[in-house]
Enzyme design. Structure first.
Site, PDB file in Angstrom:
ATOM      1  N   GLU A   1       0.829  -1.208   0.000  1.00 54.44           N
ATOM      2  CA  GLU A   1       0.000   0.000   0.000  1.00 54.44           C
ATOM      3  C   GLU A   1       0.865   1.260   0.000  1.00 54.44           C
ATOM      4  O   GLU A   1       1.830   1.365   0.746  1.00 54.44           O
ATOM      5  CB  GLU A   1      -0.929   0.003   1.213  1.00 54.44           C
ATOM      6  CG  GLU A   1      -1.890  -1.174   1.276  1.00 54.44           C
ATOM      7  CD  GLU A   1      -2.911  -1.192   0.146  1.00 54.44           C
ATOM      8  OE1 GLU A   1      -3.002  -0.170  -0.594  1.00 54.44           O
ATOM      9  OE2 GLU A   1      -3.608  -2.210  -0.007  1.00 54.44           O
TER      10      GLU A   1
ATOM     11  N   CYS B   1      -8.125  -1.403   8.368  1.00 52.12           N
ATOM     12  CA  CYS B   1      -6.772  -1.469   7.809  1.00 52.12           C
ATOM     13  C   CYS B   1      -6.247  -0.068   7.518  1.00 52.12           C
ATOM     14  O   CYS B   1      -5.135   0.288   7.942  1.00 52.12           O
ATOM     15  CB  CYS B   1      -6.768  -2.307   6.529  1.00 52.12           C
ATOM     16  SG  CYS B   1      -6.967  -4.080   6.817  1.00 52.12           S
TER      17      CYS B   1
ATOM     18  N   HIS C   1      -1.299  -5.621   2.290  1.00 52.28           N
ATOM     19  CA  HIS C   1      -2.494  -6.463   2.292  1.00 52.28           C
ATOM     20  C   HIS C   1      -2.153  -7.841   1.713  1.00 52.28           C
ATOM     21  O   HIS C   1      -1.425  -7.942   0.719  1.00 52.28           O
ATOM     22  CB  HIS C   1      -3.608  -5.842   1.449  1.00 52.28           C
ATOM     23  CG  HIS C   1      -4.577  -5.032   2.233  1.00 52.28           C
ATOM     24  ND1 HIS C   1      -4.808  -3.689   2.003  1.00 52.28           N
ATOM     25  CD2 HIS C   1      -5.393  -5.371   3.266  1.00 52.28           C
ATOM     26  CE1 HIS C   1      -5.718  -3.245   2.848  1.00 52.28           C
ATOM     27  NE2 HIS C   1      -6.081  -4.237   3.626  1.00 52.28           N
TER      28      HIS C   1
END
Length: 222
Positions: A92, A155, A181
């Site tokens: 991410e 998250c 993730h």
């Protein structure tokens, strides 16, 4: 060397903190916790890995993360979560300052369009060397990709809170941090990835993050 001495030696090494989440939404397990748990206590390029579980709960997850960071003083923090529908490790890049839950968390909370940090920056970029990590994973034939969204559930809540906390750190060099993730496990449906492959990928990601020269990229794109 006696076991106790090995343990004492490992505790003197700088720390890498890996976090995963507890099971959510009726699931029996969460791939993120199963994966980071297997790395707990391992040494990677002169660093010891500490794995810890976060609750899938707004606010409480950040409190647990803050306590872990105070206790372990990590040089690297990677929060890990599970995302259905993804086929690869997703590195991410961006955490945004919004909670917008389509489902309740494990405490029944369901915030809609609320800020994670009132008056905080709209977003933070990961300070992980995500492109170097991606290349390392691809060279090792681990399915991986860059991702520009960690969603708006717990998250992203943890990711933003982590980056906000790191932005205020005065340690030099500043600890690196970010979010990865993982896909579902094979018995959770497709797309998926075997657990041992997730563990291998996370270890490679940690190694790449530790061996890539540090750059002050806490709020800059890579």
């Amino acid at each position: 060397m006696p076991r106790g001495q090995r343990m004492h030696t490992s505790l003197t090494l700088p720390c890498v903190l890996l976090t995963g989440f507890d099971a959510f939404g009726g699931a029996l397990v969460n791939a993120s916790w199963l994966a980071v748990e297997q790395l707990d206590g391992q040494c990677v390029t002169g660093h010891r890995i500490v794995a810890a579980q976060l609750p899938t709960v707004f606010n409480e997850s950040q409190k647990v993360m803050a306590d872990l960071m105070r206790r372990h003083l990590p040089t690297l923090v990677i929060a890990v979560g599970q995302a259905a529908g993804r086929h690869a490790l997703s590195l991410e890049r961006l955490a945004i300052n919004i909670n917008d839950a389509s489902l309740p968390d494990n405490a029944g909370q369901q915030p809609v369009d609320t800020p994670i940090v009132p008056n905080g920056p709209a977003a933070y970029f990961s300070s992980l060397p995500v492109k170097a990590m991606l290349q390392a994973l691809q060279r090792a034939s681990v399915a991986a990709k860059l991702s520009d969204t960690a969603g708006t559930f717990v998250c992203n809540h943890v990711f933003y809170g982590l980056m906000h906390a790191l932005a205020k750190q005065r340690r030099v060099p500043r600890p690196r941090g970010g979010f990865i993730h993982l896909p579902c496990l094979p018995d959770q449906g497709a797309p998926c990835m075997p657990l041992d492959e997730m563990v291998r990928g996370l270890r490679l990601a940690v190694e790449s993050a530790l061996t890539t020269p540090y750059a002050e990229t806490a709020n800059s794109p890579q």
